[in-house]
Design a protein around this motif. Structure first.
Motif: not given
Length: 495
Positions: A67, A98, A102, A104, A156, A425-426, A429, A451
């Motif tokens: 992430g 979102k 995002r 993570s 998420d 980051s967006k 994933r 992804n």
């Protein structure tokens, strides 16, 4: 009736059009640039005489992404509480929603750190070896609410790992927050501290994914909270105390990352951490920082760490523009080589060459792409929010954050660093696989990942003053576009 040749020409034209359509790669391009784009979708491209070919190789796969994100600090949480509810929500949504970056993978601190308002500990009662008075009361007013609000916004979810800067002074050989070592008689107490922390945060509804054992075990020049470990001391602590304690208390699934400092020292640390099966058992990976240089991401050290433990994590856990007062609402500053770091003033003469002036955007994107292309699977920024001074910080160790606020005027500034982080980051994933590629231009930095949903993400960085035309291909399909001078692009190829 038209001659037959017109029907033939028409048929050939239709066939050529169909072929071109079939060979055209469907992809969206998002750009952040010195000219003012901010993760802007680009549809029209200016052609350049400089041609670059990039060929993606999705069959060549490398590390799995853990992430990208930033750190929850008391300083950031305190500032959010000073803002209007509207601006507080705007910032948290910008990081976790979102439609935002995002995030993570995130970090927080155990006990106080330099980006706290004061020194504090969860074990305030001297001599409390069994930690009967353990308390996270200091986090209840600001840090925990910030984390909870972020969790509520994130669809998420995200991982959180925690790092201690220092044990409370009464556990240390110098009885001080700064420097010194953990006394051997408190090794078991300190291992219990981690378990108690997990219990306390779990009670608050916050699941901690894991830990780094110690932030910057070499120390930090004896400036703010620190506690020294040698590679052997940390490995022994994890193998004989922390690992078994977490296992015994039902937390054997928690991630333990060793080291947690600059990359030039990686070799001696991973050699010791993974010295044998007994020590390797408890280490899930290695944590690194970027403060060794303003331009060098140390690929050889990263490669060595990966090769030493190919199945372990390798995560960049802290990086920021340090030693600079932030430039309030001055986007241009972030693209120009005017920033200086600690090494500009304090590095030894032999190491000065590693610390020239730099452009903050360049430093971020170069390091992230360099890391991804050398087995790093996670990249975490430092503070999410700071004020115009670069604090608050009890030691006055000023730094820059992607989001800067003026709490007195209730104003918010999203710096170019925010958009730089979001380019990764967006779109890339957790669970993505870094994939291979061929790039004809050594001055254009490029990385790519696929992804879990099958989409492929390409991030390119042109730090030169000249735009470049790009021919991007995969599986025989092609997209022609261009990247502006001093620009970052994320190319999203849908499944």
């Amino acid at each position: 009736m038209k001659p037959l040749k017109y029907y033939v020409y028409g048929l050939l034209f239709m066939m050529m059009s169909c072929t071109e359509s079939e060979n055209k790669l469907q992809a969206e391009v998002f750009e952040t640039s010195a000219k003012g784009n901010q993760l802007t979708k680009i549809n029209a491209f200016q052609k350049s005489d400089i041609k670059v070919t990039i060929r993606l190789k999705p069959d060549q796969t490398y590390q799995t992404i853990t992430g990208f994100g930033g750190a929850f600090t008391e300083s950031s949480a305190y500032l959010l509480d000073k803002l209007s509810k509207e601006n507080r929500d705007t910032i948290l949504r910008a990081y976790f929603a979102k439609e935002g970056a995002r995030y993570s993978l995130t970090r927080t601190h155990m006990n106080s750190c330099d980006f706290s308002l004061t020194n504090y500990s969860y074990s305030p009662v001297e001599g409390d070896k069994n930690l009967e008075h353990f308390t996270i009361e200091e986090d209840m007013d600001d840090l925990i609410p910030m984390i909870k609000d972020a969790l509520a916004i994130s669809e998420d979810g995200f991982k959180i790992f925690a790092s201690p800067w220092s044990a409370v002074p009464w556990m240390k050989d110098n009885n001080s927050w700064v420097g010194g070592k953990l006394l051997p008689e408190y090794y078991d107490t300190w291992a219990l501290f981690f378990s108690k922390y997990l219990d306390a945060y779990k009670t608050e509804g916050i699941d901690i994914w894991g830990f780094t054992v110690e932030n910057e075990p070499h120390g930090n020049g004896n400036n703010w909270e620190s506690m020294h470990f040698s590679p052997k001391e940390m490995t022994d602590f994890v193998q004989f105390h922390l690992g078994p304690k977490l296992e015994h208390d039902g937390y054997g699934d928690k991630i333990i990352l060793g080291y947690d400092q600059n990359r030039a020292g990686l070799k001696e640390w991973v050699d010791e951490m993974y010295r044998d099966e007994a020590s390797s058992k408890y280490f899930d990976g290695t944590a690194i920082h970027w403060y060794e240089s303003t331009y060098d991401y140390f690929p050889e050290a990263l490669q060595y760490a990966h090769n030493k433990a190919p199945n372990k994590l390798l995560i960049e856990t802290e990086g920021c523009v340090d030693s600079e007062v932030p430039k309030w609402k001055d986007d241009a500053w972030y693209w120009n080589k005017e920033a200086t770091d600690w090494g500009w003033d304090w590095a030894s003469e032999a190491e000065k060459y590693l610390h020239p002036k730099y452009a903050p955007v360049n430093r971020y994107v170069r390091d992230i792409i360099g890391c991804l292309n050398n087995w790093v699977d996670g990249w975490v920024d430092w503070n999410m929010v700071l004020d115009r001074q670069g604090g608050p910080n009890w030691f006055k160790n000023w730094c820059v954050a992607p989001v800067i606020v003026d709490p007195d005027a209730d104003e918010v500034y999203f710096t170019p660093i925010y958009y730089t982080m979001a380019h990764f980051s967006k779109y890339i994933r957790p669970g993505a696989k870094v994939i291979g590629l061929e790039n004809s231009d050594k001055k254009l930095m490029v990385t790519a990942a696929q992804n879990p949903d099958g989409s492929i993400i390409v991030v390119a960085f042109n730090e030169t003053e000249i735009p470049k035309s790009i021919n991007l291909s995969i599986h025989g399909k092609v997209k022609d576009f261009a990247i502006d001078a001093k620009a970052i692009q994320t190319i999203v190829i849908s499944n």
